[in-house]
Motif scaffolding. Structure first.
Motif, PDB file in Angstrom:
ATOM      1  N   ILE A  37       0.835  -1.204   0.000  1.00  0.00           N
ATOM      2  CA  ILE A  37       0.000   0.000   0.000  1.00  0.00           C
ATOM      3  C   ILE A  37       0.868   1.251   0.000  1.00  0.00           C
ATOM      4  O   ILE A  37       0.547   2.246  -0.651  1.00  0.00           O
ATOM      5  CB  ILE A  37      -0.982   0.007   1.206  1.00  0.00           C
ATOM      6  N   SER A  38       1.986   1.212   0.712  1.00  0.00           N
ATOM      7  CA  SER A  38       2.893   2.360   0.662  1.00  0.00           C
ATOM      8  C   SER A  38       3.467   2.498  -0.741  1.00  0.00           C
ATOM      9  O   SER A  38       3.670   3.609  -1.240  1.00  0.00           O
ATOM     10  CB  SER A  38       4.017   2.215   1.702  1.00  0.00           C
ATOM     11  N   GLY A  39       3.709   1.370  -1.397  1.00  0.00           N
ATOM     12  CA  GLY A  39       4.199   1.409  -2.771  1.00  0.00           C
ATOM     13  C   GLY A  39       3.198   2.025  -3.727  1.00  0.00           C
ATOM     14  O   GLY A  39       3.557   2.808  -4.616  1.00  0.00           O
ATOM     15  N   LEU A  40       1.908   1.711  -3.545  1.00  0.00           N
ATOM     16  CA  LEU A  40       0.866   2.273  -4.398  1.00  0.00           C
ATOM     17  C   LEU A  40       0.834   3.792  -4.297  1.00  0.00           C
ATOM     18  O   LEU A  40       0.806   4.503  -5.310  1.00  0.00           O
ATOM     19  CB  LEU A  40      -0.491   1.686  -4.010  1.00  0.00           C
ATOM     20  N   PHE A  41       0.843   4.310  -3.075  1.00  0.00           N
ATOM     21  CA  PHE A  41       0.790   5.758  -2.900  1.00  0.00           C
ATOM     22  C   PHE A  41       2.109   6.420  -3.285  1.00  0.00           C
ATOM     23  O   PHE A  41       2.129   7.585  -3.685  1.00  0.00           O
ATOM     24  CB  PHE A  41       0.391   6.100  -1.458  1.00  0.00           C
ATOM     25  N   ALA A  42       3.204   5.674  -3.181  1.00  0.00           N
ATOM     26  CA  ALA A  42       4.481   6.214  -3.648  1.00  0.00           C
ATOM     27  C   ALA A  42       4.461   6.409  -5.163  1.00  0.00           C
ATOM     28  O   ALA A  42       5.014   7.382  -5.680  1.00  0.00           O
ATOM     29  CB  ALA A  42       5.622   5.276  -3.251  1.00  0.00           C
TER      30      ALA A  42
END
Length: 396
Positions: A61-66
């Motif tokens: 999920i952090s990767g998606l928003f990154a």
């Protein structure tokens, strides 16, 4: 980048190495914050009432928003001074850590990790272009190596300390311990970073213009496969070490420390590459790390053999970042912020997919399937890169 711009870099009164060091610490904290769930995967899953595969999605999920932040940051920031954009992103990282530490359930954890993803994507999208403004062109590989030393620092100490302190104090306390260090880094940014006025807003045309370059498209795809392979394995390294190698928390911490310390060697070596001769090195990370991952499946029962392989993997993991960002600075230096946005988006998509695919393989099949999937992605990267010549600007 034009020759005139390079002259501007060279005539700076002095390289701003204090600012580079401040960014190095920020890299260490971002990496530690983003991938701390790797070393705390099991206790976090138990504490939140989720499976290990689900908790691994805290990384995805952090990767998606990154990805979203990396593509939008320079457009949203517009003509804001880049110094204050970096300061704001660091402040948001502090908020994210506090939210993770107090998260009462899986939903709040995901919100906190989404906020961290914005920090990660925004910082990395700007980082290389900022480094190119802080030091002369000849010092860019050295400065990138120093900045990515923060990655080695995090890899060396964050994971083993996280697993060890998590066993002693609890996983929430580990995130609390990061918050004062981030606060110090926030102040350091304010004091050390020079004024960095925006050099025009990023437009969609700048992004699409780069994507129209065949060599750059191939480079992005190869980078995605390389990082995807790495994080399909790395996200689920703790379950492998617990289930296959059979280690306890103490030995796990030592093995993660070995992996991390080796990263310093990789960063040191990568910082001495000749940027004009980066092509033959582009295949090296996928080749070494892919073979390493498959070898772990063969000798996973031996702690000593696993330690040696993790040291090799850790050295190449940090070297990979310097190699690919040097490639970017040399082959898309005329549009560094746009190139940085696309590179970060590509890498974060790979981390996201690696965590998702690896988690699905782990939950539905086995840790062996997860590592085999990593090896297949590495093989695809090797085939695409070849000798690296088709990824250079002159080959477009």
């Amino acid at each position: 980048m034009s020759d005139a711009t390079y002259v501007n870099f060279e005539t700076r009164p002095a390289a701003a190495w204090g600012a580079v060091l401040s960014m190095t610490l920020c890299v260490a904290l971002l990496i530690a914050s983003e991938f701390m769930p790797v070393s705390l995967l099991t206790p976090m899953a138990q504490g939140l009432g989720a499976t290990e595969g689900q908790t691994g999605q805290a990384i995805s999920i952090s990767g998606l928003f990154a990805v979203l932040a990396s593509l939008m940051i320079t457009t949203i920031a517009g003509r804001l001074n880049r110094k204050w954009v970096l300061v704001g992103l660091t402040a948001l990282m502090l908020v994210s850590l506090v939210l993770v530490a107090i998260a009462p359930n899986f939903t709040v954890l995901m919100v906190a990790r989404a906020a961290l993803g914005i920090c990660v994507g925004g910082f990395w999208a700007l980082a290389t272009s900022v480094i190119m403004r802080l030091v002369p062109e000849r010092d860019v590989p050295r400065a990138l190596s120093l900045m990515f030393g923060g990655q080695a620092m995090a890899a060396a100490f964050a994971a083993p300390l996280g697993s060890y302190l998590g066993g002693m104090l609890g996983w929430r306390e580990v995130f609390w311990l990061l918050t004062p260090v981030v606060a110090v880094n926030l102040v350091w940014h304010v004091l050390a970073l020079p004024s960095l006025p925006a050099r025009g807003g990023q437009s969609l045309a700048a992004l699409t213009g780069l994507l129209r370059r065949p060599y750059f498209r191939r480079g992005l795809a190869a980078a995605m496969l390389s990082w995807g392979s790495a994080f399909t394995m790395f996200t689920y390294l703790r379950p492998f070490l617990e289930q296959v190698t059979g280690v306890d928390v103490t030995v796990l911490s030592v093995l993660l420390l070995v992996l991390g310390l080796a990263g310093f060697a990789g960063t040191w070596a990568a910082g001495r590459i000749d940027g004009s001769r980066v092509a033959p090195l582009l295949m090296l990370p996928a080749l070494v790390m892919g073979v390493d991952t498959l070898a772990l499946l063969l000798v996973g029962g031996s702690v000593l053999a696993v330690g040696v392989l993790l040291a090799i993997w850790g050295a190449m993991n940090t070297g990979m970042s310097v190699i690919w960002m040097t490639w970017m600075s040399r082959n898309a230096g005329d549009a560094p912020e746009a190139a940085g946005s696309l590179m970060v988006a590509a890498i974060q998509v790979s981390i996201l997919l690696g965590a998702v695919v690896g988690g699905v393989l782990l939950d539905r099949l086995s840790i062996t399937a997860t590592f085999l999937g990593s090896g297949m992605l590495a093989a695809a990267a090797i085939l695409l890169i070849g000798n690296g010549q088709r990824l250079l600007r002159r080959a477009a």
